[in-house]
Design a protein around this motif. Structure first.
Motif, mmCIF file in Angstrom:
data_model
loop_
_atom_site.group_PDB
_atom_site.id
_atom_site.type_symbol
_atom_site.label_atom_id
_atom_site.label_comp_id
_atom_site.label_asym_id
_atom_site.label_seq_id
_atom_site.Cartn_x
_atom_site.Cartn_y
_atom_site.Cartn_z
ATOM 1 N N GLY A 136 -3.309 24.515 -25.633
ATOM 2 C CA GLY A 136 -2.544 24.809 -24.430
ATOM 3 C C GLY A 136 -3.134 24.118 -23.213
ATOM 4 O O GLY A 136 -2.421 23.744 -22.290
ATOM 5 N N GLY A 162 0.216 21.337 -25.599
ATOM 6 C CA GLY A 162 0.691 22.730 -25.703
ATOM 7 C C GLY A 162 1.395 23.170 -24.436
ATOM 8 O O GLY A 162 2.406 23.880 -24.476
ATOM 9 N N ASP A 166 5.121 24.571 -23.870
ATOM 10 C CA ASP A 166 5.358 25.844 -23.172
ATOM 11 C C ASP A 166 6.279 25.670 -21.967
ATOM 12 O O ASP A 166 7.139 26.506 -21.710
ATOM 13 C CB ASP A 166 4.018 26.469 -22.717
ATOM 14 N N GLY A 179 5.499 27.234 -27.780
ATOM 15 C CA GLY A 179 5.304 26.304 -28.911
ATOM 16 C C GLY A 179 5.984 26.734 -30.196
ATOM 17 O O GLY A 179 6.810 25.989 -30.755
ATOM 18 N N GLU A 183 9.241 24.976 -32.208
ATOM 19 C CA GLU A 183 9.127 24.572 -33.624
ATOM 20 C C GLU A 183 10.278 25.176 -34.437
ATOM 21 O O GLU A 183 10.881 24.492 -35.263
ATOM 22 C CB GLU A 183 7.776 25.020 -34.203
ATOM 23 N N GLY A 262 -4.520 25.245 -30.831
ATOM 24 C CA GLY A 262 -3.315 26.044 -31.054
ATOM 25 C C GLY A 262 -2.104 25.261 -31.541
ATOM 26 O O GLY A 262 -1.363 25.731 -32.407
ATOM 27 N N ASN A 266 1.457 23.970 -35.703
ATOM 28 C CA ASN A 266 2.826 23.483 -35.865
ATOM 29 C C ASN A 266 2.997 22.732 -37.199
ATOM 30 O O ASN A 266 2.354 21.708 -37.443
ATOM 31 C CB ASN A 266 3.145 22.550 -34.679
HETATM 32 O O1 KG4 Z 1 -5.864 26.808 -28.721
HETATM 33 P P1 KG4 Z 1 -4.945 27.806 -28.109
HETATM 34 O O2 KG4 Z 1 -4.760 29.132 -28.813
HETATM 35 O O3 KG4 Z 1 -5.384 28.142 -26.642
HETATM 36 C C1 KG4 Z 1 -5.966 27.174 -25.823
HETATM 37 O O4 KG4 Z 1 -7.202 26.983 -25.922
HETATM 38 O O5 KG4 Z 1 -5.174 26.539 -25.070
HETATM 39 O O6 KG4 Z 1 -3.518 27.083 -27.925
HETATM 40 C C2 KG4 Z 1 -2.394 27.714 -27.369
HETATM 41 C C3 KG4 Z 1 -1.256 26.706 -27.350
HETATM 42 C C4 KG4 Z 1 -0.009 27.176 -26.584
HETATM 43 O O7 KG4 Z 1 0.400 26.142 -25.710
HETATM 44 C C5 KG4 Z 1 1.027 27.392 -27.687
HETATM 45 O O8 KG4 Z 1 2.364 27.183 -27.290
HETATM 46 C C6 KG4 Z 1 0.600 26.345 -28.696
HETATM 47 O O9 KG4 Z 1 -0.817 26.412 -28.699
HETATM 48 N N1 KG4 Z 1 1.141 26.618 -30.035
HETATM 49 C C7 KG4 Z 1 2.070 25.847 -30.637
HETATM 50 C C8 KG4 Z 1 2.374 26.471 -31.868
HETATM 51 N N2 KG4 Z 1 1.621 27.602 -31.974
HETATM 52 C C9 KG4 Z 1 0.869 27.683 -30.839
HETATM 53 N N3 KG4 Z 1 2.637 24.700 -30.242
HETATM 54 C C10 KG4 Z 1 3.533 24.145 -31.068
HETATM 55 N N4 KG4 Z 1 3.903 24.687 -32.251
HETATM 56 C C11 KG4 Z 1 3.355 25.836 -32.695
HETATM 57 N N5 KG4 Z 1 3.714 26.366 -33.865
#
Ligand code: KG4
Ligand code: ZN
Length: 324
Positions: A136, A162, A166, A179, A183, A262, A266
Protein backbone atom coordinates in the motif's frame (compact mmCIF):
# COMPACT_ATOMS: atom_id res chain seq x y z
CA UNK A 1 16.55 -19.69 19.27
CA UNK A 2 13.08 -18.52 20.29
CA UNK A 3 12.39 -15.19 18.57
CA UNK A 4 9.40 -12.96 19.28
CA UNK A 5 8.34 -10.71 16.35
CA UNK A 6 6.11 -7.68 16.87
CA UNK A 7 4.42 -5.78 14.03
CA UNK A 8 2.36 -2.60 14.52
CA UNK A 9 3.36 -0.38 11.58
CA UNK A 10 -0.08 0.17 10.06
CA UNK A 11 -3.48 -1.37 10.79
CA UNK A 12 -2.53 -4.93 11.72
CA UNK A 13 -1.29 -5.83 15.20
CA UNK A 14 0.64 -9.08 15.02
CA UNK A 15 2.85 -11.04 17.42
CA UNK A 16 4.71 -14.18 16.39
CA UNK A 17 7.06 -16.71 17.91
CA UNK A 18 9.71 -18.27 15.67
CA UNK A 19 11.39 -21.40 16.95
CA UNK A 20 14.49 -21.45 14.74
CA UNK A 21 15.69 -24.88 15.86
CA UNK A 22 12.47 -26.55 14.72
CA UNK A 23 11.83 -23.94 12.02
CA UNK A 24 8.29 -23.41 13.33
CA UNK A 25 6.22 -20.25 13.39
CA UNK A 26 3.31 -19.41 15.70
CA UNK A 27 1.51 -16.22 14.90
CA UNK A 28 -1.57 -14.17 15.73
CA UNK A 29 -2.92 -11.17 13.85
CA UNK A 30 -5.57 -8.68 14.88
CA UNK A 31 -6.69 -6.77 11.80
CA UNK A 32 -8.34 -3.36 12.06
CA UNK A 33 -9.54 -3.32 8.45
CA UNK A 34 -13.22 -3.26 9.45
CA UNK A 35 -12.64 -0.32 11.81
CA UNK A 36 -10.82 1.81 9.22
CA UNK A 37 -12.92 0.89 6.19
CA UNK A 38 -15.69 3.15 7.54
CA UNK A 39 -13.30 6.07 7.03
CA UNK A 40 -12.07 5.00 3.60
CA UNK A 41 -8.48 4.64 4.86
CA UNK A 42 -6.36 4.12 7.97
CA UNK A 43 -6.87 6.74 10.73
CA UNK A 44 -3.48 6.87 12.49
CA UNK A 45 -4.74 7.77 15.99
CA UNK A 46 -7.35 4.99 15.94
CA UNK A 47 -4.72 2.54 14.68
CA UNK A 48 -2.33 3.41 17.55
CA UNK A 49 -5.05 3.03 20.17
CA UNK A 50 -6.07 -0.37 18.85
CA UNK A 51 -2.46 -1.56 18.75
CA UNK A 52 -2.15 -0.50 22.42
CA UNK A 53 -5.26 -2.55 23.25
CA UNK A 54 -4.28 -5.60 21.23
CA UNK A 55 -0.55 -6.14 21.58
CA UNK A 56 -0.46 -7.54 25.13
CA UNK A 57 -3.35 -10.05 24.71
CA UNK A 58 -1.82 -11.25 21.43
CA UNK A 59 1.57 -11.68 23.11
CA UNK A 60 0.05 -13.75 25.95
CA UNK A 61 -1.99 -15.90 23.54
CA UNK A 62 0.85 -16.55 21.09
CA UNK A 63 3.11 -17.74 23.94
CA UNK A 64 0.40 -20.25 24.88
CA UNK A 65 0.02 -21.29 21.25
CA UNK A 66 3.77 -21.89 20.93
CA UNK A 67 3.96 -23.63 24.32
CA UNK A 68 6.73 -21.36 25.60
CA UNK A 69 7.03 -18.88 28.46
CA UNK A 70 8.27 -15.32 28.10
CA UNK A 71 11.52 -16.32 29.80
CA UNK A 72 12.19 -18.76 26.93
CA UNK A 73 12.44 -15.87 24.47
CA UNK A 74 16.03 -15.33 23.29
CA UNK A 75 15.53 -12.40 20.93
CA UNK A 76 12.91 -9.73 20.33
CA UNK A 77 12.31 -8.26 16.86
CA UNK A 78 10.08 -5.27 16.25
CA UNK A 79 9.15 -3.21 13.19
CA UNK A 80 10.99 0.11 13.56
CA UNK A 81 10.11 1.86 10.26
CA UNK A 82 8.62 2.78 7.86
CA UNK A 83 5.05 3.13 9.08
CA UNK A 84 2.66 5.35 11.03
CA UNK A 85 4.76 6.89 13.77
CA UNK A 86 2.20 6.50 16.58
CA UNK A 87 1.52 2.91 15.54
CA UNK A 88 5.23 2.09 15.42
CA UNK A 89 5.72 3.60 18.87
CA UNK A 90 3.23 1.18 20.40
CA UNK A 91 5.12 -1.87 19.11
CA UNK A 92 8.56 -0.45 19.81
CA UNK A 93 7.63 0.62 23.36
CA UNK A 94 6.16 -2.81 24.05
CA UNK A 95 9.25 -4.53 22.64
CA UNK A 96 11.60 -2.31 24.62
CA UNK A 97 9.67 -3.04 27.81
CA UNK A 98 9.97 -6.76 27.10
CA UNK A 99 13.69 -6.48 26.37
CA UNK A 100 14.38 -4.51 29.57
CA UNK A 101 12.19 -6.78 31.68
CA UNK A 102 13.56 -10.03 30.30
CA UNK A 103 17.12 -8.74 29.78
CA UNK A 104 17.07 -10.00 26.22
CA UNK A 105 18.47 -8.48 23.01
CA UNK A 106 16.20 -6.54 20.68
CA UNK A 107 16.48 -5.87 16.95
CA UNK A 108 14.63 -3.09 15.14
CA UNK A 109 13.48 -4.39 11.76
CA UNK A 110 12.80 -2.41 8.60
CA UNK A 111 9.28 -3.29 7.43
CA UNK A 112 10.26 -3.62 3.76
CA UNK A 113 13.16 -5.91 4.61
CA UNK A 114 10.72 -8.06 6.60
CA UNK A 115 8.30 -8.23 3.63
CA UNK A 116 11.13 -9.31 1.32
CA UNK A 117 12.55 -12.07 3.55
CA UNK A 118 9.03 -13.36 4.32
CA UNK A 119 9.39 -15.05 0.93
CA UNK A 120 12.05 -17.36 2.40
CA UNK A 121 9.74 -18.69 5.13
CA UNK A 122 7.90 -21.13 2.89
CA UNK A 123 10.11 -21.17 -0.21
CA UNK A 124 13.52 -22.66 -0.70
CA UNK A 125 15.14 -19.40 -1.79
CA UNK A 126 18.17 -17.49 -0.52
CA UNK A 127 19.92 -14.32 -1.71
CA UNK A 128 21.31 -12.98 -3.97
CA UNK A 129 17.96 -12.05 -5.43
CA UNK A 130 15.83 -9.10 -6.49
CA UNK A 131 13.43 -8.20 -3.68
CA UNK A 132 10.32 -6.57 -5.10
CA UNK A 133 7.98 -4.94 -2.57
CA UNK A 134 4.48 -4.12 -3.82
CA UNK A 135 2.37 -2.80 -0.98
CA UNK A 136 0.00 0.00 0.00
CA UNK A 137 2.87 2.36 0.75
CA UNK A 138 5.77 1.10 -1.40
CA UNK A 139 6.80 -0.09 -4.83
CA UNK A 140 10.49 -0.83 -4.54
CA UNK A 141 12.98 -3.15 -6.21
CA UNK A 142 16.05 -4.02 -4.12
CA UNK A 143 19.12 -6.02 -4.87
CA UNK A 144 19.59 -8.28 -1.84
CA UNK A 145 23.10 -9.71 -1.54
CA UNK A 146 24.29 -12.88 0.21
CA UNK A 147 24.74 -10.96 3.49
CA UNK A 148 21.28 -9.39 3.29
CA UNK A 149 22.62 -5.96 2.41
CA UNK A 150 20.01 -4.08 0.41
CA UNK A 151 20.61 -1.80 -2.53
CA UNK A 152 17.62 0.17 -3.80
CA UNK A 153 17.37 -0.10 -7.59
CA UNK A 154 13.88 1.28 -8.35
CA UNK A 155 11.16 3.05 -6.44
CA UNK A 156 7.95 4.84 -7.24
CA UNK A 157 8.20 8.59 -7.66
CA UNK A 158 4.51 9.08 -6.83
CA UNK A 159 1.79 6.54 -5.96
CA UNK A 160 2.63 3.06 -4.75
CA UNK A 161 0.98 0.22 -6.65
CA UNK A 162 -1.38 -0.67 -3.75
CA UNK A 163 -2.25 2.99 -3.29
CA UNK A 164 -3.15 3.11 -7.01
CA UNK A 165 -5.47 0.10 -6.61
CA UNK A 166 -7.05 1.73 -3.53
CA UNK A 167 -7.52 5.19 -5.07
CA UNK A 168 -9.08 3.79 -8.24
CA UNK A 169 -11.35 1.57 -6.13
CA UNK A 170 -12.40 4.53 -3.99
CA UNK A 171 -13.24 6.52 -7.10
CA UNK A 172 -15.31 3.59 -8.39
CA UNK A 173 -17.23 3.48 -5.08
CA UNK A 174 -15.66 0.21 -3.89
CA UNK A 175 -14.82 -0.43 -0.20
CA UNK A 176 -11.39 0.12 1.40
CA UNK A 177 -8.88 -1.42 0.88
CA UNK A 178 -9.81 -1.59 -2.77
CA UNK A 179 -7.14 -3.99 -4.12
CA UNK A 180 -9.09 -7.23 -3.58
CA UNK A 181 -12.29 -5.64 -4.98
CA UNK A 182 -10.53 -4.53 -8.17
CA UNK A 183 -9.13 -8.05 -8.52
CA UNK A 184 -12.62 -9.53 -8.15
CA UNK A 185 -14.11 -7.15 -10.74
CA UNK A 186 -11.27 -7.79 -13.16
CA UNK A 187 -12.05 -11.53 -13.24
CA UNK A 188 -15.17 -10.73 -15.28
CA UNK A 189 -13.45 -8.19 -17.54
CA UNK A 190 -11.55 -8.13 -20.84
CA UNK A 191 -7.94 -7.15 -20.16
CA UNK A 192 -7.45 -5.94 -23.74
CA UNK A 193 -10.48 -3.64 -23.75
CA UNK A 194 -8.87 -0.36 -22.67
CA UNK A 195 -5.58 1.15 -23.87
CA UNK A 196 -3.70 2.43 -20.81
CA UNK A 197 -0.20 3.93 -20.46
CA UNK A 198 2.88 2.60 -18.66
CA UNK A 199 4.43 5.41 -16.60
CA UNK A 200 8.17 6.30 -16.96
CA UNK A 201 8.77 3.68 -19.60
CA UNK A 202 12.43 4.41 -20.16
CA UNK A 203 13.50 4.95 -16.58
CA UNK A 204 14.29 2.62 -13.70
CA UNK A 205 11.85 4.26 -11.33
CA UNK A 206 8.10 3.62 -11.27
CA UNK A 207 5.32 6.14 -11.76
CA UNK A 208 1.69 5.17 -11.28
CA UNK A 209 -0.04 8.54 -11.03
CA UNK A 210 -0.49 8.91 -14.83
CA UNK A 211 -2.01 5.44 -15.03
CA UNK A 212 -4.28 6.26 -12.07
CA UNK A 213 -5.54 9.47 -13.74
CA UNK A 214 -6.03 7.66 -17.04
CA UNK A 215 -8.07 4.93 -15.35
CA UNK A 216 -10.16 7.48 -13.42
CA UNK A 217 -10.83 9.46 -16.63
CA UNK A 218 -11.82 6.25 -18.41
CA UNK A 219 -14.30 5.42 -15.64
CA UNK A 220 -15.71 8.97 -15.83
CA UNK A 221 -16.17 8.69 -19.60
CA UNK A 222 -18.62 5.80 -19.09
CA UNK A 223 -17.45 4.30 -22.39
CA UNK A 224 -16.27 1.02 -20.89
CA UNK A 225 -17.59 -1.53 -18.42
CA UNK A 226 -15.94 -1.22 -14.98
CA UNK A 227 -14.89 -4.88 -15.22
CA UNK A 228 -12.99 -4.17 -18.45
CA UNK A 229 -11.28 -1.12 -16.94
CA UNK A 230 -10.24 -3.16 -13.88
CA UNK A 231 -8.88 -6.02 -16.01
CA UNK A 232 -7.01 -3.65 -18.34
CA UNK A 233 -5.57 -1.79 -15.34
CA UNK A 234 -4.23 -5.03 -13.82
CA UNK A 235 -2.67 -5.99 -17.15
CA UNK A 236 -0.77 -2.67 -17.27
CA UNK A 237 0.31 -3.09 -13.64
CA UNK A 238 1.87 -6.43 -14.56
CA UNK A 239 3.45 -4.96 -17.72
CA UNK A 240 4.93 -2.10 -15.65
CA UNK A 241 6.30 -4.36 -12.93
CA UNK A 242 7.76 -6.73 -15.53
CA UNK A 243 9.43 -3.88 -17.42
CA UNK A 244 11.23 -2.55 -14.34
CA UNK A 245 12.12 -6.00 -12.99
CA UNK A 246 13.56 -6.85 -16.38
CA UNK A 247 15.75 -3.72 -16.25
CA UNK A 248 16.91 -4.69 -12.77
CA UNK A 249 17.71 -8.27 -13.82
CA UNK A 250 19.83 -6.97 -16.71
CA UNK A 251 21.55 -4.34 -14.58
CA UNK A 252 22.52 -6.73 -11.80
CA UNK A 253 22.95 -10.09 -13.51
CA UNK A 254 20.86 -11.65 -10.73
CA UNK A 255 18.46 -14.37 -11.89
CA UNK A 256 16.13 -14.87 -8.91
CA UNK A 257 13.09 -12.68 -8.16
CA UNK A 258 11.02 -12.58 -4.97
CA UNK A 259 7.81 -10.53 -4.83
CA UNK A 260 6.18 -9.59 -1.51
CA UNK A 261 3.84 -7.09 0.18
CA UNK A 262 0.05 -6.78 0.29
CA UNK A 263 -0.43 -6.47 -3.49
CA UNK A 264 1.38 -9.80 -3.93
CA UNK A 265 -1.91 -11.36 -2.69
CA UNK A 266 -3.33 -10.61 -6.13
CA UNK A 267 -3.78 -13.88 -8.07
CA UNK A 268 -3.67 -12.20 -11.47
CA UNK A 269 -0.23 -10.75 -10.60
CA UNK A 270 0.96 -14.05 -9.09
CA UNK A 271 0.07 -15.88 -12.31
CA UNK A 272 0.92 -13.30 -14.95
CA UNK A 273 4.08 -11.60 -13.70
CA UNK A 274 6.16 -14.82 -14.01
CA UNK A 275 4.61 -15.44 -17.46
CA UNK A 276 5.44 -11.93 -18.62
CA UNK A 277 9.03 -12.24 -17.31
CA UNK A 278 9.27 -15.76 -18.63
CA UNK A 279 10.79 -16.96 -15.36
CA UNK A 280 9.74 -18.30 -11.99
CA UNK A 281 9.04 -15.71 -9.29
CA UNK A 282 8.90 -16.57 -5.60
CA UNK A 283 5.92 -15.25 -3.62
CA UNK A 284 5.11 -15.69 0.08
CA UNK A 285 1.77 -17.41 0.74
CA UNK A 286 -1.08 -14.88 0.88
CA UNK A 287 -1.16 -15.01 4.68
CA UNK A 288 2.43 -13.79 4.74
CA UNK A 289 1.93 -11.12 2.06
CA UNK A 290 -0.08 -8.88 4.38
CA UNK A 291 1.51 -7.47 7.54
CA UNK A 292 2.46 -10.15 10.06
CA UNK A 293 4.75 -10.84 13.01
CA UNK A 294 6.27 -13.98 11.42
CA UNK A 295 8.25 -11.93 8.91
CA UNK A 296 9.46 -9.58 11.67
CA UNK A 297 10.64 -12.49 13.85
CA UNK A 298 12.39 -14.13 10.89
CA UNK A 299 14.00 -10.84 9.76
CA UNK A 300 15.22 -10.18 13.33
CA UNK A 301 16.71 -13.68 13.46
CA UNK A 302 18.56 -13.13 10.16
CA UNK A 303 19.89 -9.74 11.26
CA UNK A 304 20.93 -10.96 14.68
CA UNK A 305 22.77 -13.97 13.30
CA UNK A 306 24.39 -11.91 10.60
CA UNK A 307 25.48 -8.84 12.48
CA UNK A 308 25.44 -9.83 16.15
CA UNK A 309 25.39 -6.11 16.73
CA UNK A 310 22.99 -6.11 19.62
CA UNK A 311 23.49 -7.91 22.86
CA UNK A 312 21.77 -7.94 26.22
CA UNK A 313 19.11 -5.55 27.34
CA UNK A 314 21.21 -2.37 27.05
CA UNK A 315 20.75 -2.76 23.32
CA UNK A 316 17.10 -1.86 23.72
CA UNK A 317 18.25 1.73 23.91
CA UNK A 318 19.74 1.48 20.44
CA UNK A 319 16.31 1.21 18.99
CA UNK A 320 15.73 4.95 19.41
CA UNK A 321 18.11 5.48 16.56
CA UNK A 322 15.78 3.49 14.30
CA UNK A 323 12.77 5.76 14.77
CA UNK A 324 13.56 8.15 11.98
O1 KG4 B 1 1.62 -4.81 2.77
P1 KG4 B 1 0.28 -4.28 3.14
O2 KG4 B 1 -0.63 -5.16 3.97
O3 KG4 B 1 0.41 -2.92 3.92
C1 KG4 B 1 1.43 -2.02 3.62
O4 KG4 B 1 2.55 -2.19 4.17
O5 KG4 B 1 1.14 -1.11 2.79
O6 KG4 B 1 -0.46 -3.87 1.77
C2 KG4 B 1 -1.75 -3.33 1.72
C3 KG4 B 1 -2.09 -3.06 0.27
C4 KG4 B 1 -3.39 -2.27 0.05
O7 KG4 B 1 -3.14 -1.22 -0.86
C5 KG4 B 1 -4.33 -3.31 -0.56
O8 KG4 B 1 -5.31 -2.77 -1.44
C6 KG4 B 1 -3.35 -4.18 -1.33
O9 KG4 B 1 -2.24 -4.31 -0.45
N1 KG4 B 1 -3.92 -5.49 -1.65
C7 KG4 B 1 -4.21 -5.89 -2.91
C8 KG4 B 1 -4.80 -7.17 -2.80
N2 KG4 B 1 -4.84 -7.51 -1.48
C9 KG4 B 1 -4.30 -6.47 -0.79
N3 KG4 B 1 -4.01 -5.28 -4.08
C10 KG4 B 1 -4.40 -5.93 -5.19
N4 KG4 B 1 -4.99 -7.15 -5.17
C11 KG4 B 1 -5.20 -7.81 -4.01
N5 KG4 B 1 -5.78 -9.01 -4.00
ZN1 ZN C 1 3.38 -4.03 4.83
Amino acid sequence: MIVCGIETSCDETSVAIYDSKRNKFYSLVSSQVDIHSKFGGVVPEIASRNHALNVMPLFIDVLKMAGVSKEDINLIGVTKSPGLIGALFVGVSFAKGLAFGLKKPIVGVNHLFAHIVSTEIENDVKPPYLGVVISGGHTHIYLVDECYNLKLLSKTIDDAVGETFDKIAKFAGLPYPGGPFIEELAKKGDEGAVQLPIGLKGDNDFSFSGLKTHVINTITSNKFKLEDVAASFQRVVVDTLALKIDYALKRTGVDVVVVAGGVACNNYIRENLPKKLNMHCYFPSKKLCTDNGDMVAYAAYLLYRKRKFLSKFESALDIDEFIK
